[in-house]
Each structure stands twice: as structure tokens, then as C-alpha cells.
Design an enzyme around this catalytic site. Structure first.
Site, PDB file in Angstrom:
ATOM      1  N   ASP A 144      18.773   1.821  47.341  1.00 40.10           N
ATOM      2  CA  ASP A 144      18.011   3.062  47.515  1.00 40.10           C
ATOM      3  C   ASP A 144      16.901   2.893  48.553  1.00 40.10           C
ATOM      4  OD1 ASP A 144      17.381   5.691  47.055  1.00 40.10           O
ATOM      5  OD2 ASP A 144      16.296   5.326  45.178  1.00 40.10           O
ATOM      6  N   ASN A 189      25.280  12.666  44.272  1.00 45.48           N
ATOM      7  CA  ASN A 189      24.941  12.757  45.701  1.00 45.48           C
ATOM      8  C   ASN A 189      25.623  13.940  46.401  1.00 45.48           C
ATOM      9  OD1 ASN A 189      24.631   9.155  46.062  1.00 45.48           O
ATOM     10  ND2 ASN A 189      22.992  10.679  45.942  1.00 45.48           N
TER      11      ASN A 189
HETATM   12  C1  IPE Z   1      21.137   6.435  43.613  1.00 50.65           C
HETATM   13  O1  IPE Z   1      20.187   6.798  44.562  1.00 50.65           O
HETATM   14  C2  IPE Z   1      22.505   6.467  44.201  1.00 50.65           C
HETATM   15  C3  IPE Z   1      22.775   5.489  45.239  1.00 50.65           C
HETATM   16  C4  IPE Z   1      21.968   4.540  45.644  1.00 50.65           C
HETATM   17  C5  IPE Z   1      24.085   5.573  45.833  1.00 50.65           C
HETATM   18  P1  IPE Z   1      19.654   8.299  44.667  1.00 50.65           P
HETATM   19  O2  IPE Z   1      18.648   8.302  45.752  1.00 50.65           O
HETATM   20  O3  IPE Z   1      20.782   9.239  44.785  1.00 50.65           O
HETATM   21  O4  IPE Z   1      18.987   8.506  43.228  1.00 50.65           O
HETATM   22  P2  IPE Z   1      17.885   9.531  42.736  1.00 50.65           P
HETATM   23  O5  IPE Z   1      18.340  10.894  43.161  1.00 50.65           O
HETATM   24  O6  IPE Z   1      16.591   9.161  43.404  1.00 50.65           O
HETATM   25  O7  IPE Z   1      17.835   9.340  41.267  1.00 50.65           O
HETATM   26  C1  IPE Z   2      20.289   5.465  49.289  1.00 49.84           C
HETATM   27  O1  IPE Z   2      19.239   5.890  50.089  1.00 49.84           O
HETATM   28  C2  IPE Z   2      21.635   5.786  49.901  1.00 49.84           C
HETATM   29  C3  IPE Z   2      22.401   6.801  49.169  1.00 49.84           C
HETATM   30  C4  IPE Z   2      22.056   7.399  48.067  1.00 49.84           C
HETATM   31  C5  IPE Z   2      23.685   7.162  49.756  1.00 49.84           C
HETATM   32  P1  IPE Z   2      18.670   7.363  49.990  1.00 49.84           P
HETATM   33  O2  IPE Z   2      19.428   8.230  50.933  1.00 49.84           O
HETATM   34  O3  IPE Z   2      18.673   7.826  48.584  1.00 49.84           O
HETATM   35  O4  IPE Z   2      17.201   7.168  50.510  1.00 49.84           O
HETATM   36  P2  IPE Z   2      15.886   7.861  49.959  1.00 49.84           P
HETATM   37  O5  IPE Z   2      15.854   7.639  48.474  1.00 49.84           O
HETATM   38  O6  IPE Z   2      16.000   9.313  50.311  1.00 49.84           O
HETATM   39  O7  IPE Z   2      14.779   7.173  50.661  1.00 49.84           O
HETATM   40 MG    MG Z   3      17.330   7.752  47.085  1.00 46.29          MG
END
Ligand code: IPE
Ligand code: IPE
Ligand code: MG
Length: 243
Positions: A23, A71
Site C-alpha cells: 500500500d 479496488n
Molecule cells: C489494499 O489497499 C489493497 C491492495 C494493496 C491491493 P487499499 O489502498 O485498496 O486499501 P484501503 O482502501 O486503504 O483499505
Molecule cells: C496500493 O497503493 C496499490 C493498489 C491498491 C493497487 P494505493 O494505490 O492504494 O496507494 P495509496 O493508498 O492511494 O497511497
Molecule cells: Mg491504498
């Protein structure tokens, strides 16, 4: 005293199965005034180097959360970017991963992706099916609650058809119907970027996993961070409810 057996000795207790919630890609990019996709691109590089580092440490299974079933709530343009990066990653890295002896397995309903992406994923699984050095599990369109619901549904079917008795339902009955079936128990679950939640990832499997939350954003996470995480793990006292 047998420190090694207790998992507290130096160099002891390499986790067999490590999972990572990767993340912070978006925030990494945002802090640099870059588009979110730049963070995802850098995040893929981080994933590649962590797969290498995990192999060097002797970790048997590395499970990476790449795309959650939630997602889909993101803008279509970001989802399209992520799918393009997935396509490019498989095309670019599959041969190297295969030669490194890594078996690729996918959890989650990736059949919901576009057909060419499904075909690429299927080819990656088939190409590496006989590899035995280490396993890379990629969670794609994965959601743990659905995984458990689906297992329950299939158990109910088996009961209805007389293949399974209600009194015979055990933890194993459920475990055998999860997408992680056959993998070693989850030892260590890491989440980057400072968020302290599981976001629907490996809920059943985390029952006795050690949890590690780090503020490091995923694109900045590297070999050194994985080494530190494994050292931290080795110092933990896993009691499993005992003394
Ligand atoms: C969790 O991250 C999913 C992945 C890393 C693929 P998110 O960024 O989607 O999670 P939330 O929305 O902050 O809980
Ligand atoms: C994790 O990084 C990757 C996926 C969930 C695909 P994020 O895209 O959630 O990055 P933040 O949380 O917005 O910084
Ligand atoms: Mg994220």
C-alpha cells in the site's frame, strides 16, 4: 535453552509464508507531484526486488496483494492503468521468474479481468507450474470475505448432496476450500504505508500470523526492509494461546 526451537535465536525462524499488503503507491506519487500511475510503476519495481529478496532469504511462499475486490471502486482510468501495468509486468518478467524456479499461483477471481489479461495470467501459471524453488502467490480481484463465503457455499452443497455430514465440518473442511489450500500457514503479514487494517485480505489465514505495520510507502520498500521485517519476526514469541 533451545532458542532456535523457540524461534528467538539469531538467524533462526525464517518465516515460511510471508504476505504483503503493498500500500501507498498513490501517496508516494502525490508527494512528488506525479500522477498516481508513477507510484504504481515504482511499486511494481519494488515487488520485483522483494520477490528476489524473499528467495534469497529462503521464504517458501510470498503472497502479494495486488488488486482487491474493493479496488473496482476506483476510477476506471486508474483500473485501466493497473491492468496495463499487470500486462507489461507479465510480459517483461515471466521468463526471468520462471528461470528463477518460482511457481506463480493466483488467488482471487481474476477471470473478471479482460480476456487478454486472463490469458496472460493463465500462461504465467502454466509456464511456472512445475517450479519448486519458491511460490509467488498474487492476489488479484481477491476478497477474503468472498473467499470464505464461497467455501461455506460449497460446504453447504456437499451437505445437501450427502457427501459431507454436518458433524464432520472442521477447520480443515473450510481450509481445504480456501484459495490458499495447500500453502504453508501464514507466518508474517506486512502492511506498508502506515494504514493499520487488513482491507479484506487473508482474514481466516491471519488467525495466528504475526502482523507488521510500517510507515514506509510501498514504492520505497526494498530488500533491506524485508530483511528487517524477517529479523523482527525472528524475535517474536509465538505462543498460540499457550505459555
Ligand atoms: C489494499 O489497499 C489493497 C491492495 C494493496 C491491493 P487499499 O489502498 O485498496 O486499501 P484501503 O482502501 O486503504 O483499505
Ligand atoms: C496500493 O497503493 C496499490 C493498489 C491498491 C493497487 P494505493 O494505490 O492504494 O496507494 P495509496 O493508498 O492511494 O497511497
Ligand atoms: Mg491504498
Amino acid at each position: 535453552m533451545d532458542d532456535a526451537a523457540a524461534g528467538t535465536g539469531s538467524g533462526a525462524a525464517v518465516p515460511r509464508h510471508v504476505a504483503i499488503i503493498m500500500d501507498g503507491n498513490g501517496r508516494w506519487a502525490q508527494r512528488r507531484g506525479l500522477p498516481r500511475i508513477a507510484g504504481h510503476r515504482k511499486g511494481i519495481e519494488a515487488a520485483r526486488s522483494v520477490v528476489k529478496a524473499a528467495g534469497a532469504l529462503g521464504i517458501e511462499v510470498l503472497t502479494l496483494y495486488a488488486f482487491s475486490s474493493e479496488n473496482w471502486n476506483r476510477p476506471a482510468s486508474e483500473i485501466a492503468d493497473l491492468m496495463n501495468l499487470l500486462r507489461r509486468f507479465i510480459r517483461k518478467e515471466l521468463e526471468a521468474l520462471a528461470r528463477e524456479g518460482i511457481r506463480i499461483r493466483v488467488i482471487g477471481d481474476y477471470h473478471a479481468f479482460e480476456s487478454d489479461v486472463v490469458a496472460l495470467i493463465d500462461s504465467a501459471i502454466a509456464r511456472t507450474a512445475d517450479n519448486e524453488k519458491a511460490t509467488l502467490v498474487v492476489a488479484l480481484n481477491y476478497g477474503s470475505q468472498f473467499e470464505i463465503t464461497d467455501a461455506v457455499r460449497r460446504i453447504a452443497e456437499d451437505v445437501r448432496n450427502g457427501r459431507l455430514g454436518v458433524d464432520d465440518i472442521s477447520n480443515e473442511t473450510i481450509e481445504n476450500r480456501l484459495s490458499t489450500q495447500g500453502l504453508p500457514p501464514l507466518d508474517l503479514l506486512i502492511r506498508t504505508s502506515g494504514e493499520k487494517r487488513l482491507s479484506n485480505f487473508l482474514l481466516w489465514q491471519s488467525a495466528y500470523a504475526e502482523l507488521l505495520f510500517t510507515d514506509t510507502l510501498w514504492p520505497d520498500f526494498g530488500e533491506g526492509d524485508l530483511n528487517l521485517a524477517v529479523q523482527d519476526f525472528a524475535r517474536r514469541d509465538r505462543r498460540y494461546g499457550g505459555l
